[in-house]
Design an enzyme around this catalytic site. Sequence first.
Site, PDB file in Angstrom:
ATOM      1  N   ASN A 164      -3.413   6.693   0.024  1.00 30.34           N
ATOM      2  CA  ASN A 164      -2.638   7.063   0.980  1.00 30.34           C
ATOM      3  C   ASN A 164      -2.080   7.635   1.149  1.00 30.34           C
ATOM      4  O   ASN A 164      -1.193   8.916   1.849  1.00 30.34           O
ATOM      5  CB  ASN A 164      -1.979   5.598   0.699  1.00 30.34           C
ATOM      6  CG  ASN A 164      -2.650   4.148   1.975  1.00 30.34           C
ATOM      7  OD1 ASN A 164      -3.808   4.687   2.324  1.00 30.34           O
ATOM      8  ND2 ASN A 164      -2.331   2.747   1.574  1.00 30.34           N
TER       9      ASN A 164
ATOM     10  N   SER B 267       1.046  -1.757   0.176  1.00 30.89           N
ATOM     11  CA  SER B 267       0.233   0.515  -0.304  1.00 30.89           C
ATOM     12  C   SER B 267       0.945   1.385  -0.015  1.00 30.89           C
ATOM     13  O   SER B 267       0.084   2.574  -0.195  1.00 30.89           O
ATOM     14  CB  SER B 267      -0.853  -0.237   0.901  1.00 30.89           C
ATOM     15  OG  SER B 267      -0.616  -0.733   1.957  1.00 30.89           O
TER      16      SER B 267
ATOM     17  N   HIS C  57      -3.092  -2.777  -5.242  1.00 39.26           N
ATOM     18  CA  HIS C  57      -3.604  -2.142  -4.308  1.00 39.26           C
ATOM     19  C   HIS C  57      -4.391  -1.998  -4.200  1.00 39.26           C
ATOM     20  O   HIS C  57      -5.548  -1.975  -4.195  1.00 39.26           O
ATOM     21  CB  HIS C  57      -2.795  -1.220  -4.382  1.00 39.26           C
ATOM     22  CG  HIS C  57      -3.430  -0.516  -2.703  1.00 39.26           C
ATOM     23  ND1 HIS C  57      -3.328   0.543  -1.754  1.00 39.26           N
ATOM     24  CD2 HIS C  57      -2.974  -0.864  -1.869  1.00 39.26           C
ATOM     25  CE1 HIS C  57      -3.925   0.687  -0.583  1.00 39.26           C
ATOM     26  NE2 HIS C  57      -3.943  -0.539  -0.469  1.00 39.26           N
TER      27      HIS C  57
END
Length: 680
Positions: free
Chosen positions: A477, A406, A427
């Site tokens: 992220n 990630s 991901h």
Amino acid sequence: MSVITTERHDDVLVIVSNNPPINALGHAVRDGIKQALEQAIADPAVKAVVIRCDGRTFFAGADITEFGKPMQEPQLPGLLEWMESIEKPVVAAMHGTALGGGLETALASHYRIAVPSAKMGLPEVKLGILPGAGGTQRLPRVVGVPAALEMIVGGAPISAKKALEIGLIDRLAGEDNLAADAIAFAREIADQRPLPRVSEKQAVAEPGVFDAFRAANARKMKGFEAPEACIQAIQAAAELPYAEGLALERSLIGKLLASDQSKAQRHIFFAERAAAKIDGLAAGTPLIPIKSVGVIGAGTMGGGIAMNFLSIGIPVTILEMQQEALDRGVATIGKNYAGNVKSGRMTQEQADKATSLLTPTLSYDDLSTVDLVIEAVFENMDVKKEVFGKLDKVAKPGAILASNTSYLDVDEIASATSRPEYVLGLHFFSPANVMKLLEVVRGAKTSDSVLATAMDLAKKIKKIAVVAGVCYGFIGNRMLKPRQDQAGQLILEGAKPSDVDRVFLDFGFPMGPFQLADLAGLDIGWHRDPTRRETVREALCAEGRLGQKSGGGFYDYDEKRNRTPSPVAEKIIAEFAAAKGIPQRQISDEEIRERCLYTMVNEGAKILEEGKAQRASDIDVVWVYGYGWPVYRGGPMLWADQIGLKTVVDGLKRQADRLGKDFTVSPLLLEKAESGKTFN
Ligand code: 3H9
């Protein structure tokens, strides 16, 4: 060739639309239908009319690309009112997906026939609008108010079988015989008078039905404007004369079409489809057949990933290091399938088929024949490189090697193999069998075929895939980080966790950052040394406050996991701030919004600048489908466009002193703000 043609079958005129891909009711189609109907009216030998479509579907709706532009006559609402009023019977013959304006066309026809595989629905609510060509007035008159509420406010299509049951269609055609069956039906009813006109029927509503529906669906409708408008229009169908209900429908759709919410929802509709397109990839790039998959790691992530493939009939070999962990992982997959059966999402037979395709193993050698391996092990570069080194030795030539990392550098992971062109990131988001988003991370050397195969596979497992470039945290992220940093900083400066979360909830997120942290567990990645308290999370963990599971984290939780603000946590936070010498002050909601959300937009702009996302709308898709950004706000980049990029830049400049020494405003954002441009 015209999109509308006609065929004469003795006394029946068949109007055929051929407007690929989905027979949208654009101007040429509407105009063609009008002319064909005029031809039918003028010709005394024509006794009945059939409307059907060539290609994969009956009209799947109005042409959304025409919204927001000046509408050309004939417009759909007027066309349909006129069509219903004519004196020759019109039969709508449906296959594929009769949606939105398509179903409204059928409702304004005098008779409806469909093949068993057809689906029918009014999904306008998902675009932030309501059915605006009489659908809100006609559907309740045909299927009753409760079913109309479900279909119009829920927006999900129903099957032809269900449509027959509730009276939405008059009969089923043979699956491969729609054209002929529709003509036969038209002949059968050609002389029947009076013509059944839905607008002449009465819709009745039980007392209290609308408020009961509002109450039962309050959570789902929260924040959205269109569902309430749909309810009001259906209520008008039951309480007002047809013409007045229709006028209300028209005024409501006018307002909704102009709203930011509808623009945002339509943006996401097209953004989702644009995300599937990869810049610079030649059409016809060969795909690698994926007939079997290996998954490394049978934890929550690995198990969830495996289920995606098992559920569509692709065998999965799942690898763990220890028998116990393997057994646990396999048992969890079994439990999840049992849950799906219980909730009616799949049949026992489907679940049995899926689980029968799973092969658990402790040996890398068993991955030697699979076409794709996805690694879902601990998030650590050394561990990942070791795994990829081993994979390189056992995987067959041509197998795709994917990491579910990630954050980490996919190119560095690929460097552990002798075939970086076969390596990429996949991901998934947790729970991986449920969440729609998939970030497909394109490494520097990932081949076009490998990338195209991953995008194609994503579609097959019903994910919405977005291509991201290699950078820390990819798209989602990476943008989460400034938001989390700011949220963490704000509570040190005097905001309560519940203040920050409230701003997020009011914005439309399902959860705020601290609720989310408590749900996930504060001990994720914790070093487990209670004497080391370098962050608030570590200080909370040191006091045994690990989140929901331990009864307390940033909040306190009762046994039903209801949360209340925690004086204990607030004291720990205040002490931590005092030890760091951070003064406390009153913090406004505005500051929370600016620091948490504008910094995300800024990071999104940097991602675009660096070419790590192909387009701004891809970023929006990531945030809507992976992180709970409210769809009616269109994702961070569209939201920024809507509130104005200058507003964002001004806010960032206002907060700059508080955003950390490394903070910079993205040049792309600045440039766009200064020149009055937008991202989308
Ligand atoms: C409406 O009807 C309003 C009325 O009540 C009132 C009017 C006054 N328009 O999804 P796909 C494009 S609102 C224009 O990949 P699938 C789509 O962008 C409408 N374009 O195919 C894509 O283009 P590209 C109510 C549209 O097989 C291509 O078609 N109807 C429209 O996976 C293929 O689409 C809806 O909301 C459109 N309406 O799924 C239904 N729809 O290839 C919306 C699609 O360039 N549509 N395109 O990327 C769908 O749900 C799906 O497209 C459908 C097919 C299920 C039909």
